[in-house]
Structure formats: C-alpha cells, structure tokens
Scaffold this motif. Sequence first.
Motif, PDB file in Angstrom:
ATOM      1  N   PRO B   4       7.374   9.808  18.329  1.00 13.38           N
ATOM      2  CA  PRO B   4       6.619   8.613  18.233  1.00 13.38           C
ATOM      3  C   PRO B   4       6.794   8.044  16.915  1.00 13.38           C
ATOM      4  O   PRO B   4       7.127   8.725  15.881  1.00 13.38           O
ATOM      5  N   ASP B   5       6.600   6.661  17.121  1.00 16.50           N
ATOM      6  CA  ASP B   5       6.985   5.860  15.808  1.00 16.50           C
ATOM      7  C   ASP B   5       6.113   6.294  14.653  1.00 16.50           C
ATOM      8  O   ASP B   5       6.621   6.197  13.524  1.00 16.50           O
ATOM      9  N   SER B   6       4.916   6.875  14.861  1.00 22.59           N
ATOM     10  CA  SER B   6       3.782   7.073  13.754  1.00 22.59           C
ATOM     11  C   SER B   6       4.540   8.237  12.968  1.00 22.59           C
ATOM     12  O   SER B   6       4.280   8.498  11.625  1.00 22.59           O
ATOM     13  N   ILE B   7       5.337   9.191  13.574  1.00 23.46           N
ATOM     14  CA  ILE B   7       5.957  10.370  12.811  1.00 23.46           C
ATOM     15  C   ILE B   7       7.016   9.712  11.651  1.00 23.46           C
ATOM     16  O   ILE B   7       6.857  10.020  10.507  1.00 23.46           O
ATOM     17  N   TYR B   8       7.668   8.703  12.027  1.00 21.75           N
ATOM     18  CA  TYR B   8       8.386   8.188  11.127  1.00 21.75           C
ATOM     19  C   TYR B   8       7.811   7.211   9.887  1.00 21.75           C
ATOM     20  O   TYR B   8       8.214   7.374   8.946  1.00 21.75           O
ATOM     21  N   ARG B   9       6.825   6.682  10.402  1.00 16.01           N
ATOM     22  CA  ARG B   9       5.858   5.923   9.708  1.00 16.01           C
ATOM     23  C   ARG B   9       5.514   6.823   8.333  1.00 16.01           C
ATOM     24  O   ARG B   9       5.512   6.434   7.032  1.00 16.01           O
ATOM     25  N   GLU B  10       4.930   8.032   8.873  1.00 18.20           N
ATOM     26  CA  GLU B  10       4.310   8.999   7.861  1.00 18.20           C
ATOM     27  C   GLU B  10       5.584   9.466   6.940  1.00 18.20           C
ATOM     28  O   GLU B  10       5.208   9.438   5.714  1.00 18.20           O
ATOM     29  N   ARG B  11       6.526   9.849   7.676  1.00 21.10           N
ATOM     30  CA  ARG B  11       7.599  10.181   6.905  1.00 21.10           C
ATOM     31  C   ARG B  11       8.028   9.127   5.704  1.00 21.10           C
ATOM     32  O   ARG B  11       8.214   9.329   4.417  1.00 21.10           O
ATOM     33  N   ARG B  12       8.235   7.847   6.278  1.00 22.26           N
ATOM     34  CA  ARG B  12       8.723   6.776   5.059  1.00 22.26           C
ATOM     35  C   ARG B  12       7.530   6.657   3.971  1.00 22.26           C
ATOM     36  O   ARG B  12       8.102   6.269   3.008  1.00 22.26           O
ATOM     37  N   GLU B  13       6.262   6.896   4.361  1.00 19.52           N
ATOM     38  CA  GLU B  13       5.330   6.542   3.531  1.00 19.52           C
ATOM     39  C   GLU B  13       5.668   7.813   2.289  1.00 19.52           C
ATOM     40  O   GLU B  13       5.248   7.154   1.079  1.00 19.52           O
ATOM     41  N   ARG B  14       5.623   8.696   2.495  1.00 25.09           N
ATOM     42  CA  ARG B  14       6.321   9.818   1.367  1.00 25.09           C
ATOM     43  C   ARG B  14       7.373   9.157   0.659  1.00 25.09           C
ATOM     44  O   ARG B  14       7.301   9.375  -0.678  1.00 25.09           O
ATOM     45  N   VAL B  15       8.368   8.510   1.127  1.00 21.10           N
ATOM     46  CA  VAL B  15       9.279   7.897   0.271  1.00 21.10           C
ATOM     47  C   VAL B  15       8.983   6.616  -0.403  1.00 21.10           C
ATOM     48  O   VAL B  15       9.303   6.543  -1.489  1.00 21.10           O
ATOM     49  N   TYR B  16       8.012   5.759   0.232  1.00 21.39           N
ATOM     50  CA  TYR B  16       7.402   4.647  -0.465  1.00 21.39           C
ATOM     51  C   TYR B  16       6.603   5.220  -1.958  1.00 21.39           C
ATOM     52  O   TYR B  16       6.592   4.394  -2.915  1.00 21.39           O
ATOM     53  N   SER B  17       6.038   6.247  -1.729  1.00 19.86           N
ATOM     54  CA  SER B  17       5.334   6.952  -2.936  1.00 19.86           C
ATOM     55  C   SER B  17       6.279   7.074  -3.980  1.00 19.86           C
ATOM     56  O   SER B  17       6.034   7.109  -5.309  1.00 19.86           O
ATOM     57  N   TYR B  18       7.355   7.720  -3.521  1.00 22.57           N
ATOM     58  CA  TYR B  18       8.410   8.120  -4.496  1.00 22.57           C
ATOM     59  C   TYR B  18       8.733   6.897  -5.155  1.00 22.57           C
ATOM     60  O   TYR B  18       9.037   6.830  -6.483  1.00 22.57           O
ATOM     61  N   LEU B  19       9.226   5.694  -4.524  1.00 25.59           N
ATOM     62  CA  LEU B  19       9.631   4.467  -4.893  1.00 25.59           C
ATOM     63  C   LEU B  19       8.626   3.828  -5.871  1.00 25.59           C
ATOM     64  O   LEU B  19       8.885   3.645  -7.161  1.00 25.59           O
ATOM     65  N   GLU B  20       7.449   3.925  -5.535  1.00 23.86           N
ATOM     66  CA  GLU B  20       6.351   3.487  -6.399  1.00 23.86           C
ATOM     67  C   GLU B  20       6.227   4.115  -7.798  1.00 23.86           C
ATOM     68  O   GLU B  20       6.186   3.487  -8.785  1.00 23.86           O
ATOM     69  N   SER B  21       6.180   5.395  -7.613  1.00 27.89           N
ATOM     70  CA  SER B  21       6.052   6.376  -8.817  1.00 27.89           C
ATOM     71  C   SER B  21       7.314   6.294  -9.813  1.00 27.89           C
ATOM     72  O   SER B  21       7.084   6.505 -10.962  1.00 27.89           O
ATOM     73  N   GLY B  22       8.488   5.806  -9.139  1.00 30.03           N
ATOM     74  CA  GLY B  22       9.482   5.564 -10.031  1.00 30.03           C
ATOM     75  C   GLY B  22       9.934   4.272 -10.331  1.00 30.03           C
ATOM     76  O   GLY B  22      10.753   4.069 -11.050  1.00 30.03           O
ATOM     77  N   GLY B  23       8.976   3.231  -9.956  1.00 33.69           N
ATOM     78  CA  GLY B  23       9.054   1.899 -10.461  1.00 33.69           C
ATOM     79  C   GLY B  23      10.395   1.360  -9.620  1.00 33.69           C
ATOM     80  O   GLY B  23      11.212   0.490 -10.341  1.00 33.69           O
ATOM     81  N   ILE B  24      10.564   1.737  -8.388  1.00 32.04           N
ATOM     82  CA  ILE B  24      11.900   1.356  -7.748  1.00 32.04           C
ATOM     83  C   ILE B  24      11.432   0.410  -6.661  1.00 32.04           C
ATOM     84  O   ILE B  24      10.528   0.839  -5.944  1.00 32.04           O
ATOM     85  N   SER B  55      11.619  -0.523   1.079  1.00 29.71           N
ATOM     86  CA  SER B  55      11.116  -1.089  -0.096  1.00 29.71           C
ATOM     87  C   SER B  55       9.727  -0.695  -0.341  1.00 29.71           C
ATOM     88  O   SER B  55       8.901   0.028   0.275  1.00 29.71           O
ATOM     89  N   SER B  56       9.253  -0.756  -1.744  1.00 26.64           N
ATOM     90  CA  SER B  56       8.164  -0.447  -2.316  1.00 26.64           C
ATOM     91  C   SER B  56       7.271  -1.430  -1.632  1.00 26.64           C
ATOM     92  O   SER B  56       5.732  -1.043  -1.740  1.00 26.64           O
ATOM     93  N   ALA B  57       7.256  -2.424  -1.004  1.00 23.27           N
ATOM     94  CA  ALA B  57       6.493  -3.153  -0.035  1.00 23.27           C
ATOM     95  C   ALA B  57       5.957  -2.531   1.126  1.00 23.27           C
ATOM     96  O   ALA B  57       5.677  -2.886   2.183  1.00 23.27           O
ATOM     97  N   HIS B  58       6.541  -1.147   1.218  1.00 21.43           N
ATOM     98  CA  HIS B  58       6.319  -0.300   2.455  1.00 21.43           C
ATOM     99  C   HIS B  58       6.979  -0.799   3.747  1.00 21.43           C
ATOM    100  O   HIS B  58       6.400  -1.140   4.696  1.00 21.43           O
ATOM    101  N   GLU B  59       8.051  -1.296   3.577  1.00 28.49           N
ATOM    102  CA  GLU B  59       8.943  -2.073   4.568  1.00 28.49           C
ATOM    103  C   GLU B  59      10.319  -1.383   4.815  1.00 28.49           C
ATOM    104  O   GLU B  59      11.047  -1.059   3.717  1.00 28.49           O
ATOM    105  N   SER B  75      12.841   3.503  14.889  1.00 28.73           N
ATOM    106  CA  SER B  75      11.652   2.969  14.476  1.00 28.73           C
ATOM    107  C   SER B  75      11.931   2.333  12.953  1.00 28.73           C
ATOM    108  O   SER B  75      12.392   2.900  12.004  1.00 28.73           O
ATOM    109  N   ALA B  76      11.451   1.159  13.111  1.00 30.26           N
ATOM    110  CA  ALA B  76      11.642   0.424  11.567  1.00 30.26           C
ATOM    111  C   ALA B  76      10.951  -0.856  11.847  1.00 30.26           C
ATOM    112  O   ALA B  76      10.664  -1.282  12.829  1.00 30.26           O
ATOM    113  N   ASP B  77      10.708  -1.406  10.689  1.00 32.85           N
ATOM    114  CA  ASP B  77       9.968  -2.732  10.504  1.00 32.85           C
ATOM    115  C   ASP B  77      10.847  -4.040  10.957  1.00 32.85           C
ATOM    116  O   ASP B  77      10.294  -4.946  11.602  1.00 32.85           O
TER     117      ASP B  77
END
Lengths: 394, 394
Positions: B4-24, B55-59, B75-77
């Motif tokens: 399901p799409d939600s699984i990929y979204r959850e995984r991507r959220e963890r990468v978005y956190s990585y981006l945000e915490s690194g200023g990327i 992207s850090s805009a969660h896309e 699954s992608a935006d």
Amino acid sequence: MSNPDSIYRERRERVYSYLESGGIEYAILSDNEKSRNKSTTYLTGHPSDCVLILSSAHEATLIPWDINLATKHASADQILPLGNFERNLKRIVEELILPSGKITVELSSLLSFPLVTELKESYRGINFVCREEGIDNFIGRLRESKDSHERTLLKKACEITNETLEILYRFLKEGYAKKSGTTEIDVALFIERTGRKLGSEGTGFESLVASSARSHEIHPYPEYSNTNFFTRGLAVIDFGFKYGGYTSDVTLPIAIGQIQAKQRDLLDRVTGAYRLALEKLKENPAIGELAASIDSYFEASGLTMPHSLGHGIGLDAHELPLISTSRRGKSNSGEESPKFREGSVITIEPGLYDPELGGARLENDFLITYDSKGSGEAASINVEELTFSKPLFL
Amino acid sequence: MSNPDSIYRERRERVYSYLESGGIEYAILSDNEKSRNKSTTYLTGHPSDCVLILSSAHEATLIPWDINLATKHASADQILPLGNFERNLKRIVEELILPSGKITVELSSLLSFPLVTELKESYRGINFVCREEGIDNFIGRLRESKDSHERTLLKKACEITNETLEILYRFLKEGYAKKSGTTEIDVALFIERTGRKLGSEGTGFESLVASSARSHEIHPYPEYSNTNFFTRGLAVIDFGFKYGGYTSDVTLPIAIGQIQAKQRDLLDRVTGAYRLALEKLKENPAIGELAASIDSYFEASGLTMPHSLGHGIGLDAHELPLISTSRRGKSNSGEESPKFREGSVITIEPGLYDPELGGARLENDFLITYDSKGSGEAASINVEELTFSKPLFL
C-alpha cells in the motif's frame, strides 16, 4: 571458449599506448556488484569481480575477489587476491602504487564521487585523473569495433539464438494449437533450456516474456510470471544468449488470436519502422540520422517510441554505439555526426507501447563492416544480418 | 504483491526528517543499468531504472525510464517520464531544482565522480553534497531493520525456498538413484521452475550449480553448464527466490558418491563452523566478533574462508549488515562493535574451497529480533531460522 592469452595482451597494448600518450603511469578499473565494468573482462578474460591495474610499464595486475576463478580464466602479468588488501581500493593504492612516487593515476570514470575524493585527499602526492571522456570511454570505443575473435563469438551466440528461435516458433505454434496452459514462465524457461543445451553459457540478460496484459511495459516486472501466455492480443518476447561472454539480443512480437485492427496497425507500424531502418542502415547513415528517421516515421502518425532505436552488443547487453537522437549528432569523442564503426555489432529494435493495445517490438542483430575501395571512392557499407527474429501470428 | 501507498509514504517521512535535520532541500537517487540503487524501490515501489528526487517539502518526484511500469507499481507525489529530460540528470537538475535558488542538494554516494563534478561545476549556485556516510548510508541503515511488511515478504520468499528445497532434495535423490544424465542446467532450471510455480517472481540472483569439478570456485563461471551434475565429489548449489521484491539466499553442499576422507573433513569443518556460528549468534555477539570467531575456527586448522560469514538480505541479495572481520569492529555509522539491529534478516554461510578437493558452503537465513526486558536487564536476542538448507549425501 577461453581466448588465447595473446588476444588480451594485444588489447592491453592499445591501453598502454593510451597511457603513454597521456603521460599516465597507472590506470585502475574495478568491477563489482555495485558497479559493473566489463572492460576488465575485455582486457583479461576474468569473468567478474576484480580490480585491474594497468601500468605504462606494460604490466597488468589483476586483483580478483575469487582467486580460483582468476587462475582458471584470467590473463594478467600478476594475480593477487583481493583479500590481501582487505577488499579495499585504498589499500591497493597504498601497497602497489604509492611507492612509485609522484605520478599520474587515472581512475575509472565509474568510480563513485566519495571514493575518488577520498583517494585524492588521502594521497596528495599522486595526481589522480578521473574524467568522463577518459580511459573507460577509450576502451568502450575499442570495444565498439569487434575484432575477429569477438565476431566469431558473437556469430556463435547469434547462431544459438537463431536455432532457439526456430525451436521456439514451433513450441509456440504447437502449444497454441493444443490450447495448452503454457505460462510466461514455461516460455522463458523453455527458451533458456534450449539455448543452454545448444551450448550457450546463459542468457545475456533476464529474458522478458510479456503476454498481452503486460506487453505495453518496456521492461515488465516481473520479467515473466505465472500468467497464461496465450491470451488474445499482442505479446512480446525479448532474450539473448551468451557465448564466450558475448551476448545476442532479439525480440519477437507475437499476435495471439484474432487481434483488433488497431493492434494490427501498431504491429505493422513497428515492422514498417524496422524495414525502413534497415533500408537507411544500408545507405551508411550517421548514427543520429538513422535514429531521427525512425523517430520521424513514428511522429508522422502521432506516435512516440519511448526508447532508443538500438545499441551495440558484446560483453554487455548494451554497449556503444547508442542509436538514439539523444546523442544529438555527437559521438562520445565529440565527433560530429559519427557513422557506424567497422566491426560494430548492433541491434535495431523499433517498438511501440500502448496501455490499451499492448506493445510490439521487433529486434535483430547486425554486423557492420566496410569495403575499402580505391582512392577517392567512399567505402561501402556491409550490413550482415546475424539473427532472424520475425513477427509470429498465432 | 504491491505494497500500500502508506508504507512508502512512511518510509519517505524518515528520509524527509533526515533532510530537515541536515539542512538539505533536495536529495537525488538514481537506479540504472550501470549502478543499481534499490533504495529507490524501497521508497516508491518502482522496480527499476529511475531518478528519484525527495524534497524537504515532503515531496517525492519519480522520473522513471518506463512510465507505464511506474504507473502500475510506483508510489510518488509526481511521476514524470525520464524522456522529458533527455534521460539526463543535468536536465533534471536544471528544470526541477535550479529554479529554487541557493539551496543544498544531496546526491547519492553511488554517482560517479565525473558526473558529480560536472553538476558541481555547472551549477555553482547549488551547494551539492555527496558523501560516503550520507543519504545512501542512512537509507541502508533503515533497510537493515526490516519493518513488519518486509518481514512478511521475506518470510514468504523463505517459505517458497523451503518448499523448493524439499522438492529439490527428492529430485536429486531420485535422479542420482536412476543414474540420470542430469546436468547442472537441469538442476538450475528445475529449481527456478519450482520456485516460480510456487509463487516467486524470480530468482534473487543467478543460481549457482557447481558440480565437483567447479565447486571450489566461489562464483563459478558460467553459473551452471552442460556438465553432468552427478560426478563424484563435492558439489554446491546456491540460490534464492524473490517475493514482492525481497530475496532469500540459501546454499547446500552435496556429497556425491563415495567421497575422500579429506573431502568429508572439509565438509565437516564447514558444518562445524555453521553450528558454531549459530551458537555464537544466540549469545547476541558484536557482528565483527561473530565473524572473527569463525575465521579463528578455520585458522586453527590452517584454513581460510575467502569470503565473509554472511550479510543482510532484502531488496538486494547483499545488504547491511556485512558479517565480516573486514569491518574491523566498526559499523558504517562509525559505532564501535555494533550488534545486530532489530529486524535484521541475515545469512550465515561459512564455506571452504580447495582446487583439489572442491568446495563446500552451507547457508541459511535468519531473522533477528530482541525481547525488551524490564529496566536494567539487557534485551535478549531471538534468532528465527527462516530457511532449512542442509548438507545432502547422495
């Protein structure tokens, strides 16, 4: 099927000349799971997983992951197990190259940015060179012109492919007539078994067997499935066989049962494009022009081919030249409108894909050579058809 | 088998956190024929051949080579065909990222030195980051701990593998008793057909079927041949099956006919090492210590294992963790003496190879989990055996 040592030595001599003319003392190539580089096989015969160091002193050092495999297959002046260096390129540089003093070392353009950066920063005494138009491109261009030994291997791979095609046509006709429950898996494994029994060492890439519901995918996933192959519509089978490391690559479009007029039209456009491409090829076109003529042919009907018209084959299933308009008329070496090189073995494979109608692709392999004529006359092209795939109507 | 799409979204959220915490602001990953990066599949479900921009805009923007394949699986935006960008990463950066102004963009550490250098030089307004311990390593560590969805898929792949093993043992015993002319090809294609009929979408890697003359090669070339499989001595079969993209990986050593005492001894040392590794594993060792204990076990008899003791499996046949002393007690994140992570699925596969005697390797797959205990007590390890390969004596 192993080549004589002298073939690899001759190939390496050409690389040594490249090194000498560029003032380069060492070149480092690497083949591993994450980044394949069949030029290591081209230069040594070693099948896979190694580091290869070539020096301007005309010495080749092969550092294989599997020493037993190298002992059996490889031609090199020195063979050292990768385990001796903790499977680490830095350790290899430290032990084999660093003692040489201030020198220039060319690194394969396939190496990753962090690895090359680390090497540059760790060994500032070495002048590391790593460039797109460097040694990999040089060897890629050598590989583009198949030598007589390579032509023999490719022709044998194509013979096995042709025999397999004949047997496959019969298998499909009989299976369809008997209304057998033949699945995509049955077809794929029948192909693989047939080619291997005929002497191939394996498929050059995962065979694609897409029945009508999936044939609109260029690279269907999975490559073949438990689906019944004989469902009405357009199906596609794409496979190749290796012989002595060299792979063929053919595709046949298959019309199963009473197909729609629009499906027939899609198939006819693909075979039309294929015939046109062969006609153009025999006129010795620039590579980009050949690709453009087929793109235009499709565009005239409002259609788009989503992949290139063809590519070189050899140790890799995709080699130079790329027959595509995306080259924008320039070769890798910057040449304007390059033509096919003497000894190129290429595919021609027009295809169209429609989610509603399905897909069709027809692909065969060709050896390009030139007759050299008297002075003042242009050399004339010979296009030798190596495989004989054709559309099948069931 | 699509997630399901939600699984990929959850995984991507963890990468978005990585981006945000690194200023990327953006990260770019790429999967293609020359450089595979299954993290693109982990994050989108798309099988292969694409560029993925997060992207850090969660896309998430997926740029696939085959748009029809993406429409079906991904699954992608946003999904844009690679053809729109002339299949060129520079064009992608120009059109999708450059308009954003002065930003930080992390590039996959798998990208080549010349490509990253060209991007850096072409777009000096962008702060490109490309580092070994960067985003690929971050996602690799996420992938090291299989989530519940991944465990289900891996368990199913292992079930298919176990059923195939049972059927294979019978096939080999009967074939040997009947003195059939079974070749390595017959064995390999029997395995592939069996696993696919049981629901696998294919082998996780090219099966290795090495009869006695070739079993001393760790990765024999070709992987299987027309040779009679039932020649006296030590043989090795190594295969894995994919389910939902996730692969198992097992190896069975086979003693054919009356083997020499030295061959029996080699096989016994491998099974001894295997038992010892399992005992140690259940003591929750540091990964490097586990590997070292088996290296020492072999060294005590003057023997050397030329490969690592094991590795993670998942979307790739080789993932984190690498169970090897070459890690020198440090994890990829620099941790000292790391232990196995919750949810790791690993192989244990001791092997020995002798050009005279042949080779032996025994390999099975294990899921590692921990019981969390009351405060002050260390968590206790659970080692769940997922596959049941064992030596076969014919």
